[in-house]
Design a protein around this motif. Structure first.
Motif, PDB file in Angstrom:
ATOM      1  N   UNK A 185      39.221  43.003  45.747  1.00 42.63           N
ATOM      2  CA  UNK A 185      38.352  43.607  44.725  1.00 42.63           C
ATOM      3  C   UNK A 185      37.174  42.688  44.386  1.00 42.63           C
ATOM      4  N   UNK A 186      37.489  41.399  44.259  1.00 44.66           N
ATOM      5  CA  UNK A 186      36.434  40.415  43.947  1.00 44.66           C
ATOM      6  C   UNK A 186      35.385  40.389  45.059  1.00 44.66           C
ATOM      7  N   UNK A 187      35.878  40.417  46.287  1.00 42.70           N
ATOM      8  CA  UNK A 187      34.967  40.366  47.445  1.00 42.70           C
ATOM      9  C   UNK A 187      34.090  41.626  47.457  1.00 42.70           C
ATOM     10  N   UNK A 188      34.693  42.742  47.115  1.00 42.61           N
ATOM     11  CA  UNK A 188      33.943  43.996  47.058  1.00 42.61           C
ATOM     12  C   UNK A 188      32.879  43.939  45.947  1.00 42.61           C
ATOM     13  N   UNK A 189      33.254  43.349  44.814  1.00 46.35           N
ATOM     14  CA  UNK A 189      32.295  43.236  43.702  1.00 46.35           C
ATOM     15  C   UNK A 189      31.085  42.392  44.079  1.00 46.35           C
ATOM     16  N   UNK A 190      31.292  41.452  45.010  1.00 46.31           N
ATOM     17  CA  UNK A 190      30.161  40.606  45.419  1.00 46.31           C
ATOM     18  C   UNK A 190      29.272  41.338  46.431  1.00 46.31           C
ATOM     19  N   UNK A 191      29.555  42.640  46.624  1.00 45.98           N
ATOM     20  CA  UNK A 191      28.638  43.455  47.433  1.00 45.98           C
ATOM     21  C   UNK A 191      29.105  43.777  48.838  1.00 45.98           C
ATOM     22  N   UNK A 192      30.318  43.321  49.188  1.00 40.50           N
ATOM     23  CA  UNK A 192      30.806  43.619  50.543  1.00 40.50           C
ATOM     24  C   UNK A 192      31.491  44.975  50.595  1.00 40.50           C
ATOM     25  N   UNK A 193      31.344  45.611  51.727  1.00 43.65           N
ATOM     26  CA  UNK A 193      31.941  46.924  51.930  1.00 43.65           C
ATOM     27  C   UNK A 193      33.333  46.732  52.531  1.00 43.65           C
ATOM     28  N   UNK A 194      34.304  47.478  52.011  1.00 39.44           N
ATOM     29  CA  UNK A 194      35.682  47.327  52.508  1.00 39.44           C
ATOM     30  C   UNK A 194      36.272  48.702  52.816  1.00 39.44           C
ATOM     31  N   UNK A 195      36.867  48.804  54.002  1.00 39.86           N
ATOM     32  CA  UNK A 195      37.671  49.977  54.362  1.00 39.86           C
ATOM     33  C   UNK A 195      39.091  49.473  54.561  1.00 39.86           C
ATOM     34  N   UNK A 196      39.994  49.973  53.758  1.00 41.28           N
ATOM     35  CA  UNK A 196      41.359  49.449  53.758  1.00 41.28           C
ATOM     36  C   UNK A 196      42.370  50.544  54.056  1.00 41.28           C
ATOM     37  N   UNK A 197      43.068  50.385  55.177  1.00 34.49           N
ATOM     38  CA  UNK A 197      44.170  51.303  55.492  1.00 34.49           C
ATOM     39  C   UNK A 197      45.411  50.827  54.746  1.00 34.49           C
ATOM     40  N   UNK A 198      46.085  51.750  54.097  1.00 27.69           N
ATOM     41  CA  UNK A 198      47.272  51.349  53.336  1.00 27.69           C
ATOM     42  C   UNK A 198      48.229  52.518  53.165  1.00 27.69           C
ATOM     43  N   UNK A 199      49.522  52.186  52.963  1.00 26.00           N
ATOM     44  CA  UNK A 199      50.428  53.258  52.522  1.00 26.00           C
ATOM     45  C   UNK A 199      51.027  52.869  51.177  1.00 26.00           C
ATOM     46  N   UNK A 200      50.369  51.926  50.524  1.00 26.85           N
ATOM     47  CA  UNK A 200      50.858  51.442  49.240  1.00 26.85           C
ATOM     48  C   UNK A 200      50.195  52.241  48.105  1.00 26.85           C
TER      49      UNK A 200
END
Length: 227
Positions: A185-200
């Motif tokens: 979340x912190x990394x995303x807040x610094x402007x990075x785009x994240x695509x996260x596969x999850x089943x959680x």
């Protein structure tokens, strides 16, 4: 004008000759945090593999961080992967060397040459994930959550335009999953785009964000019900 990091039009994804996903259309803009959910075997991993060049894109149009997936050549894949940060479920750290040397290995492999710059970069990414004091340790001396933090740090080394996290909390207990999620979340807040596969699904409820679902060989956006 939002910057498009990933765009797929009418894409079909195959695992060998098996059609896994069809008619995939999606756009991810710079700075978004997007979940990819779906049951085991629904095509999440094949989807991810297509994005980082492990599976060829044969049908449809796909662009990721300015690379055309359809015309992607074998020799372009390392360059594509420098613009992507990839975080795997099983960490993929090299067991025979320290954390610092794990990260150094990646920098050397991606063309870094100057030792002071490499050292500074390693310190910077470890600091971002709260692991600055652990660089001298070996992977087996770290907990699963710590190893995953290092894996995230490794994904940040080349300042990626997009981070692909494939079940990054899949091997972690709930408390550790939340810690790793906070880092993302912190990394995303610094402007990075994240695509996260999850089943959680607990994480989705705790940190709601745009969600794509793989189901019945399709990928579609789902609206999360607020609790």
């Amino acid at each position: 004008m939002s910057e498009v990091v990933l765009e797929l039009n009418e894409v079909a994804i195959y695992q060998k000759d098996n059609l896994v996903l069809s008619e995939v259309n999606l756009t991810i803009n710079k700075g978004e945090f997007v979940y990819l959910i779906g049951k085991t075997g629904s095509g999440k991993s094949s989807f991810m593999k297509t994005l980082y060049g492990d599976l060829p894109l044969t049908k449809g149009e796909g662009k990721i961080v300015d690379y055309d997936l359809k015309t992607l050549k074998e020799k372009d894949i390392p360059y594509l992967r420098r613009k992507l940060g990839i975080v795997f479920q099983d960490f993929k750290l090299l067991p025979d060397r320290s954390i610092n040397d794990n990260l150094l290995f990646v920098l050397k492999a991606t063309g870094w040459k100057e030792k002071p710059k490499m050292t500074a970069k390693i310190n910077e990414v470890l600091d971002k994930v709260g692991m600055k004091t652990k660089g001298f340790k070996f992977p087996h001396e770290l907990s699963g959550g710590e190893q995953q933090r290092v894996a995230i740090a490794r994904a940040l080394l080349n300042d990626p335009e997009l981070i692909l996290a494939d079940e990054p909390t899949g091997n972690l207990d709930p408390q550790t999953s939340v810690e790793v999620m906070k880092v993302l979340q912190e990394i995303n807040k610094s402007g990075r785009t994240i695509l996260m596969a999850t089943h959680d699904y607990a994480l989705l409820l705790k940190y709601p964000s745009k969600t794509l679902k793989c189901d019945g060989s399709k990928v579609f956006e789902v609206v999360q019900k607020s609790v």
